[in-house]
Design a protein around this motif. Structure first.
Motif, mmCIF file in Angstrom:
data_model
loop_
_atom_site.group_PDB
_atom_site.id
_atom_site.type_symbol
_atom_site.label_atom_id
_atom_site.label_comp_id
_atom_site.label_asym_id
_atom_site.label_seq_id
_atom_site.Cartn_x
_atom_site.Cartn_y
_atom_site.Cartn_z
ATOM 1 N N PHE A 131 0.834 -1.205 0.000
ATOM 2 C CA PHE A 131 0.000 0.000 0.000
ATOM 3 C C PHE A 131 0.867 1.253 0.000
ATOM 4 C CE2 PHE A 131 -2.123 3.498 2.104
ATOM 5 C CZ PHE A 131 -3.311 3.580 1.400
ATOM 6 N N ARG A 132 1.886 1.296 0.845
ATOM 7 C CA ARG A 132 2.746 2.476 0.911
ATOM 8 C C ARG A 132 3.464 2.709 -0.413
ATOM 9 N NH1 ARG A 132 5.313 1.236 6.906
ATOM 10 N NH2 ARG A 132 3.528 2.020 8.127
ATOM 11 N N ASP A 135 0.963 3.940 -2.990
ATOM 12 C CA ASP A 135 0.557 5.304 -2.652
ATOM 13 C C ASP A 135 1.643 6.310 -3.054
ATOM 14 O OD1 ASP A 135 -1.098 7.347 -1.281
ATOM 15 O OD2 ASP A 135 0.554 7.377 0.150
ATOM 16 N N GLU A 136 2.891 5.970 -2.744
ATOM 17 C CA GLU A 136 3.997 6.869 -3.090
ATOM 18 C C GLU A 136 4.194 6.988 -4.603
ATOM 19 O OE1 GLU A 136 7.270 5.165 -1.022
ATOM 20 O OE2 GLU A 136 6.564 5.828 0.976
ATOM 21 N N ARG A 143 -3.290 11.567 -6.310
ATOM 22 C CA ARG A 143 -3.086 11.303 -4.884
ATOM 23 C C ARG A 143 -4.252 11.877 -4.086
ATOM 24 N NH1 ARG A 143 2.657 12.406 -3.828
ATOM 25 N NH2 ARG A 143 2.905 10.381 -4.835
ATOM 26 N N ARG A 148 -6.718 6.469 -2.864
ATOM 27 C CA ARG A 148 -6.097 5.694 -1.789
ATOM 28 C C ARG A 148 -7.078 4.664 -1.220
ATOM 29 N NH1 ARG A 148 -3.223 11.089 0.611
ATOM 30 N NH2 ARG A 148 -1.121 10.722 -0.218
#
Length: 218
Positions: A131-132, A135-136, A143, A148
């Protein structure tokens, strides 16, 4: 006419400490959390719903004496009253919708296909990392909270091992302190409900009959 239960006495102070830890974790996710208390046959069951996980969390404790109780109260007020084995039952509050849809008390059967605790904890860690990373990697214009949430739903709705249990249920169990290394776990079913049972508490959720899972009434 029955007299409302004013206080409860747990079997020993360790039960109060464990229950306090559970309530503290619930409040960490929702400062205004409510919990439903059900007491009977010498035991107390505390039901809560941590936001975002879309599951019910259940912690049980042994009572020093058998009483009958069914009430929804503030988790914060209950935590404040837990200073020892005997504590006052807070005033009832208007229960959230989930409090009216609880798992059945009986009729559970164990299901096969659940990985061991270490494998489930590793799956949660890998999902958090994924997930991180995703997301990044999102460009600035994408974003958004909606994007998300979409990524989160995709990741946490994946099933665990050879079962229909979604990964978010395992994540909830770990976040609430239920999923500890070396401890036995089991996956149970009763009707449209699934329950991940550990020695420290359970995570339950209801299937909606079309492949998804929910804890709200249809």
């Amino acid at each position: 006419m029955s007299v409302p239960v004013q206080s409860l006495r747990l079997a020993d102070v360790r039960e109060a400490e464990d229950l306090s830890a559970f309530l503290g974790r619930l409040i960490h996710y929702d400062r205004a959390a409510a919990v439903r208390l059900q007491a009977g046959r010498g035991a107390l069951a505390v039901f809560g719903r941590p936001p975002s996980f879309e599951v019910l969390a259940i912690r049980t404790a042994r009572l020093a004496e058998s009483v009958e109780l069914d009430v929804t109260v503030s988790a914060g007020e209950l935590l404040e009253s837990l200073e020892g084995a005997e504590f006052a039952v807070p005033a009832a509050v208007t229960g959230p919708p989930w409090a009216g849809v609880l798992p059945p008390r009986g009729g559970w059967r164990e299901l096969p296909g659940l990985p061991d605790v270490s494998a489930m904890r590793a799956a949660v860690a890998a999902a958090v990392t994924e997930f991180r990373g995703r997301d990044e990697a999102l460009p600035a214009e994408r974003r958004t909270r909606a994007e998300r949430d979409r990524i989160g739903r995709e990741i946490w709705s994946r099933t665990v091992g050879a079962t229909a249990l979604p990964l978010r249920a395992v994540h909830a169990a770990q976040s609430l302190g239920f999923l500890r290394p070396g401890m036995p776990v089991a996956l149970l079913s009763a009707g449209t409900w699934l329950r991940l049972r550990t020695p420290f508490g359970s995570i339950a959720l209801r299937t909606n009959g079309v492949g998804g899972l929910t804890v709200t009434p249809a």
